[in-house]
Design an enzyme around this catalytic site. Structure first.
Site, PDB file in Angstrom:
ATOM      1  N   LYS A  11      -1.973   5.233  -0.263  1.00  0.00           N
ATOM      2  CA  LYS A  11      -0.766   5.504   0.438  1.00  0.00           C
ATOM      3  C   LYS A  11      -0.617   4.132   1.502  1.00  0.00           C
ATOM      4  CE  LYS A  11      -3.289   6.241   4.807  1.00  0.00           C
ATOM      5  NZ  LYS A  11      -2.820   5.597   5.958  1.00  0.00           N
ATOM      6  N   GLN A  97     -11.254  -0.545   0.169  1.00  0.00           N
ATOM      7  CA  GLN A  97     -11.782   0.090   1.088  1.00  0.00           C
ATOM      8  C   GLN A  97     -11.792  -0.463   2.538  1.00  0.00           C
ATOM      9  OE1 GLN A  97     -16.159   1.180   0.148  1.00  0.00           O
ATOM     10  NE2 GLN A  97     -15.757  -0.519  -1.582  1.00  0.00           N
ATOM     11  N   GLN A  98     -11.936   0.453   3.492  1.00  0.00           N
ATOM     12  CA  GLN A  98     -11.535   0.100   5.040  1.00  0.00           C
ATOM     13  C   GLN A  98     -10.232  -0.715   4.960  1.00  0.00           C
ATOM     14  OE1 GLN A  98     -15.296  -1.831   6.013  1.00  0.00           O
ATOM     15  NE2 GLN A  98     -16.331   0.405   6.307  1.00  0.00           N
ATOM     16  N   GLY A 100      -7.033   1.273   5.517  1.00  0.00           N
ATOM     17  CA  GLY A 100      -5.925   1.966   6.080  1.00  0.00           C
ATOM     18  C   GLY A 100      -5.075   2.374   4.802  1.00  0.00           C
ATOM     19  N   ALA A 102      -6.115   5.110   2.418  1.00  0.00           N
ATOM     20  CA  ALA A 102      -6.598   6.495   2.233  1.00  0.00           C
ATOM     21  C   ALA A 102      -7.152   6.435   0.787  1.00  0.00           C
ATOM     22  CB  ALA A 102      -5.627   7.396   2.182  1.00  0.00           C
ATOM     23  N   GLY A 103      -8.145   5.306   0.655  1.00  0.00           N
ATOM     24  CA  GLY A 103      -8.875   5.312  -0.544  1.00  0.00           C
ATOM     25  C   GLY A 103      -9.690   6.371  -0.824  1.00  0.00           C
ATOM     26  N   SER A 105      -9.792   9.278   0.837  1.00  0.00           N
ATOM     27  CA  SER A 105      -9.266  10.644   0.712  1.00  0.00           C
ATOM     28  C   SER A 105      -8.219  10.598  -0.527  1.00  0.00           C
ATOM     29  CB  SER A 105      -7.905  10.695   2.075  1.00  0.00           C
ATOM     30  OG  SER A 105      -8.525  10.705   3.073  1.00  0.00           O
ATOM     31  N   ASP A 138      -6.239  13.027   5.613  1.00  0.00           N
ATOM     32  CA  ASP A 138      -5.270  12.562   4.734  1.00  0.00           C
ATOM     33  C   ASP A 138      -5.269  13.225   3.530  1.00  0.00           C
ATOM     34  OD1 ASP A 138      -4.223  10.230   6.567  1.00  0.00           O
ATOM     35  OD2 ASP A 138      -5.590   8.933   5.817  1.00  0.00           O
TER      36      ASP A 138
END
Length: 290
Positions: A11, A97-98, A100, A102-103, A105, A138
């Protein structure tokens, strides 16, 4: 049926504002979120171990109860009262990763989607979202996908018109800031709500990409300025992006393009500097079973 595979999309936050706090300290949000065609793949196979196991090819990804996909599986089995919990979860990650995006989620949403199919429980999307919100804020959006206004702590989803056709160029620098620190910085800054969601929704409904980009806003980027984020934004706008913004608590940045040639050129330029760089499209769905 012993195995099911799903593609779970990332997202972007087209807009993110913080409107207050709950009594237990959670931040209340008002956001416009967009699913994009950048996917993690989740494969789940039943077995007779009676236990949840999880594997991933990335050493940086925890493969125990700290992983959102693992926690989502536990929540699903608990909600459905299923005692035979022998499943093997395999994550093939593409979403940074890290970032923002939503990996984690997305993986949790994909896991719930797969288990609902694998165990033939017939849970509705609202029911899956109800399970998801107990695992992560999320997850309800990651299950819903598309374009939506998201409020509360992430559990109130209002789908809106699909975002107009465009290209998103996404680049993630190596540097970043933790989500916890980003929210702490916001609290210290004592900034009130600034976002006019109505104007962005209208622009999207009018198929006005430039108008929607003019309303893009991220309260966390405002209090946590990162030099690499600003550098990427400048490159994107110089390449012809209608707007460029950090997503979530970062550190990924996306640019919105209505000219595909300019989007390709921007992606090529950024990929020379950043390892994680992607050319994506908006999509109107959440996890998709293959």
């Amino acid at each position: 049926m012993d195995q099911v595979t799903v593609k779970a999309p990332a997202k972007l936050n087209l807009a993110l504002d913080i409107t207050g706090k709950t009594e237990n300290g959670y931040h209340l949000m008002k956001m416009v979120m967009q699913a994009i065609d950048l996917y993690d793949t989740i494969r789940i196979r039943k077995n007779d171990t009676g236990k949840i196991s999880l594997s991933c090819g990335l050493e940086s990804v925890p493969c125990d109860e700290r992983n959102i996909a693992y926690a989502a599986a536990e929540a699903f089995f608990q909600h459905c009262g299923i005692e035979e919990r022998g499943v093997e979860i395999r994550l093939d990650k593409v979403i940074p990763q890290q970032a923002g995006m939503a990996g984690g989620s997305a993986d949790g949403a994909g896991t719930l989607t797969v288990l609902n199919e694998l165990y033939q429980t017939g849970l509705s999307l609202p029911e899956l979202c109800g399970i998801g919100k107990t695992v992560g804020a999320d997850l309800p959006f990651c299950l819903t996908g598309g374009t939506a206004v998201v409020e509360g702590i992430g559990e109130i989803i209002t789908p809106i018109a699909d975002f107009p056709d465009c290209d998103f160029v996404v680049a993630k620098p190596k540097g970043g800031i933790s989500t916890q620190r980003a929210f702490s910085e916001f609290d210290r800054a004592e900034i009130g709500p600034c976002l006019d969601i109505t104007a962005m929704v209208k622009a999207i409904e009018d198929r006005d990409v430039a108008g929607a980009c003019a309303q893009m806003y991220n309260a966390l980027a405002r209090v946590c300025p990162l030099k690499e984020v600003e550098a990427i934004q400048n490159i994107m706008t110089s390449c012809g992006a209608k707007g460029a913004l950090m997503t979530g608590s970062g550190s990924a940045v996306f640019g919105v393009f209505t000219d595909r040639g300019k989007a390709y050129a921007c992606e090529r330029r950024l990929s020379q500097r950043y390892e994680e760089c992607f050319l994506c499209k908006p999509i109107s769905h959440g996890p998709v079973i293959e």
